[in-house]
Write a protein that holds these residues in place. Structure first.
Motif, mmCIF file in Angstrom:
data_model
loop_
_atom_site.group_PDB
_atom_site.id
_atom_site.type_symbol
_atom_site.label_atom_id
_atom_site.label_comp_id
_atom_site.label_asym_id
_atom_site.label_seq_id
_atom_site.Cartn_x
_atom_site.Cartn_y
_atom_site.Cartn_z
ATOM 1 N N MET A 1 0.849 -1.192 0.000
ATOM 2 C CA MET A 1 0.000 0.000 0.000
ATOM 3 C C MET A 1 0.883 1.240 0.000
ATOM 4 S SD MET A 1 -2.990 1.058 2.662
ATOM 5 C CE MET A 1 -3.870 -0.457 2.309
ATOM 6 N N GLU A 25 -12.454 5.326 -0.604
ATOM 7 C CA GLU A 25 -12.568 4.221 0.353
ATOM 8 C C GLU A 25 -13.157 4.726 1.668
ATOM 9 O OE1 GLU A 25 -9.609 0.608 1.939
ATOM 10 O OE2 GLU A 25 -8.826 2.373 0.909
ATOM 11 N N ILE A 29 -13.073 0.981 6.781
ATOM 12 C CA ILE A 29 -12.537 -0.154 6.013
ATOM 13 C C ILE A 29 -11.028 -0.027 5.886
ATOM 14 C CG2 ILE A 29 -12.542 -1.280 3.749
ATOM 15 C CD1 ILE A 29 -15.467 -0.446 3.456
ATOM 16 N N PHE A 30 -10.546 1.188 5.639
ATOM 17 C CA PHE A 30 -9.108 1.417 5.514
ATOM 18 C C PHE A 30 -8.399 1.123 6.838
ATOM 19 C CE2 PHE A 30 -5.645 4.482 6.254
ATOM 20 C CZ PHE A 30 -4.759 4.052 5.277
ATOM 21 N N ARG A 32 -9.400 -0.850 9.256
ATOM 22 C CA ARG A 32 -9.424 -2.296 9.507
ATOM 23 C C ARG A 32 -8.361 -2.999 8.670
ATOM 24 N NH1 ARG A 32 -15.014 -4.446 8.448
ATOM 25 N NH2 ARG A 32 -14.355 -4.298 6.272
ATOM 26 N N LYS A 33 -8.141 -2.530 7.448
ATOM 27 C CA LYS A 33 -7.145 -3.141 6.564
ATOM 28 C C LYS A 33 -5.730 -2.969 7.134
ATOM 29 C CE LYS A 33 -7.907 -2.239 2.308
ATOM 30 N NZ LYS A 33 -7.940 -1.492 1.012
ATOM 31 N N ILE A 34 -5.468 -1.802 7.745
ATOM 32 C CA ILE A 34 -4.126 -1.512 8.264
ATOM 33 C C ILE A 34 -3.925 -2.073 9.665
ATOM 34 C CG2 ILE A 34 -2.523 0.330 8.935
ATOM 35 C CD1 ILE A 34 -2.729 0.191 5.997
ATOM 36 N N GLY A 36 -6.363 -3.939 11.575
ATOM 37 C CA GLY A 36 -7.065 -5.163 11.939
ATOM 38 C C GLY A 36 -8.385 -4.956 12.634
ATOM 39 N N SER A 38 -11.880 -2.072 12.757
ATOM 40 C CA SER A 38 -12.485 -0.817 12.306
ATOM 41 C C SER A 38 -12.899 0.070 13.475
ATOM 42 C CB SER A 38 -13.718 -1.121 11.446
ATOM 43 O OG SER A 38 -14.672 -1.863 12.199
ATOM 44 N N SER A 56 3.132 -1.407 6.799
ATOM 45 C CA SER A 56 2.147 -1.487 5.721
ATOM 46 C C SER A 56 2.462 -0.517 4.585
ATOM 47 C CB SER A 56 0.740 -1.184 6.252
ATOM 48 O OG SER A 56 0.382 -2.104 7.261
#
Length: 469
Positions: A1, A25, A29-30, A32-34, A36, A38, A56
């Motif tokens: 990323m 985005e 969601i972003f 949670r992606k980074i 883990g 939200s 990341s």
């Protein structure tokens, strides 16, 4: 990323917003992606979990900490909490990091704010095609832009998830002029923050303030502060400072505690209070890093704390000359108890009038202390006062640490034995029974001997359901 490249003086938080704005985005969601989850809330200027962001984004987490957050400013003015604060911001634990930054204890109960300068927004749009949040603007308490003589505009963050697409500064034509003092404090703060980017050594802020107060004639010959003069000039300096948050400013001309608290060693006070006082006293942030000034003490000022080492050396010299304790007390003002301990630490034999506390008696006390006897028992056996026994024990290097370790091991063995005894007497007991009947032992071992406790505890039983089978 990959995040958008950092623009001059941009917050990491601003880069995250630009990323979700470009990609369309959702913020949760972003996150949670980074990270883990939200549910994690990103702090605008004390952003935590920097190691996760760094890994990341393929960026150095230390660079993110020192160049894209306000952490250096808090670490500089809160040296007692600096190491732990940096660790928490890097490794995670946002709530603990905020507690360590002392923000909660500064009376900052308002919502989080983002600030921007309309002229900076116009400049950024013209040069970079996008407006962003400047790090220097976010310093708590700052009301003016460091680059332009106008007030900063405020945006309140009332939502939990603060990474919101499109949450960037907007162009507003309404400009409010700032006072000269507001601009001066803003420029001082911005320059200091930029100097802290490259890292810094811990500085005794209290000693720095005292030195410059002495140079300006605000200290007496005995090292006391001329509080009335200081408060009068400082109040005149900040008189035109426009700040709605009253806890950042003195309440009145008699609020001497406002600046005397800043002179406390390892004190915990809001960085903006330091910035105001430093700006008035130093005028230039470069003076905070010129350590050679400490050795150039003004002749008219004697700092009482600086003479501590010289008094100790004088006491040692007088003890070596076999002077009596009463005589040394009259010459130096140091108590007999202090002189006895100083002599014991430096192996100086003293001729004392009482014959009970002899060298043989001292040796007996040390031997008994080494084998773990309680100091009250030693006092009874040797017919000495409890205070003298404690003084003899503390004068032996390493003995106090050994006794603490022995006490810890003894308590651990005793608590282990009681837990094992309970399990043998009640083999069908469950973990809940141990917590109820051996409450103190259980929780002490849970905190200090966790691995052993988990091995010895009864295995959890399988649930039987509501009616059993």
């Amino acid at each position: 990323m990959h995040l958008p490249d950092r623009l001059p003086d941009e917050l990491l938080y601003s880069r995250l917003i630009r990323h979700v704005s470009i990609n369309g985005e959702e913020g949760h969601i972003f996150v949670r992606k980074i990270l883990g989850s939200s549910r994690i809330s990103i702090h605008p200027y004390l952003t935590s979990n920097l190691k996760y962001f760094g890994s990341s984004l393929n960026e150095n987490s230390e660079t993110l900490l020192f160049e894209q957050t306000l952490a250096p400013l808090f670490m500089f003015y809160l040296p007692k909490h600096a190491e732990k604060l940096a660790k928490l911001l890097l490794e995670g634990g946002a709530n603990r990091a905020l507690r360590e930054s002392q923000l909660a204890s500064f009376g900052c109960g308002n919502s989080l704010l983002l600030k921007c300068c309309p002229l900076c927004v116009s400049h950024d749009l013209h040069c970079y095609g996008v407006a962003y949040w400047h790090r220097a603007h976010q310093i708590p308490g700052l009301t003016a832009c460091p680059s332009h003589p106008i007030h900063l505009q405020i945006v309140e963050l009332n939502i939990r998830q603060r990474v919101v697409a499109g949450l960037l500064p907007t162009l507003n034509s309404a400009n409010s002029p700032a006072s000269q003092i507001e601009c001066q404090v803003a420029k001082f703060s911005s320059e200091l923050l930029s100097k802290l980017e490259c890292g810094f050594n811990s500085i005794d802020i209290s000693a720095l303030y005292r030195f410059h107060l002495a140079q300006k004639g605000f200290l007496t010959r005995d090292g006391h502060i001329r509080r009335i003069d200081v408060m009068k000039q400082f109040s005149c300096f900040i008189d035109s400072y426009n700040n709605n948050e009253s806890h950042f400013l003195p309440r009145n001309l008699l609020d001497y505690r406002y600046f005397t608290q800043l002179l406390e060693t390892n004190g915990s006070h809001h960085p903006f209070r330091h910035l105001l006082f430093s700006c008035w006293l130093l005028r230039e942030p470069d003076k905070m890093f010129k350590m050679t000034h400490y050795s150039e003490r003004p002749k008219h000022c004697i700092d009482v704390r600086d003479t501590k080492k010289s008094i100790e050396m004088r006491c040692l010299r007088l003890l070596e000359e076999n002077r009596s304790l009463n005589e040394i007390y009259k010459l130096t003002g140091k108590s007999r108890c202090y002189l006895k301990r100083l002599g014991a630490l430096n192996n100086i034999e003293m001729k004392l009038s009482p014959k009970r506390s002899t060298s043989e008696c001292h040796k007996r006390v040390l031997d008994m202390a080494f084998f773990g006897f309680h100091r009250r028992k030693i006092s009874e056996i040797c017919n000495l006062s409890l205070g003298l026994v404690e003084q003899i024990i503390s004068s032996k290097p390493g003995l106090v640490e050994r006794r603490k370790k022995c006490h810890y091991e003894s308590k651990r063995r005793r608590y282990r034995a009681e837990i094992i005894s309970f399990i043998r007497r009640f083999p069908d007991s469950i973990q809940k029974d141990l917590r109820i009947h051996c409450n103190k032992n259980f929780f002490w071992l849970y905190k200090n001997d966790h691995d052993w406790l988990l091995k010895i505890l009864p295995k959890p039983t399988k649930p039987r359901g509501r009616y059993g089978r």
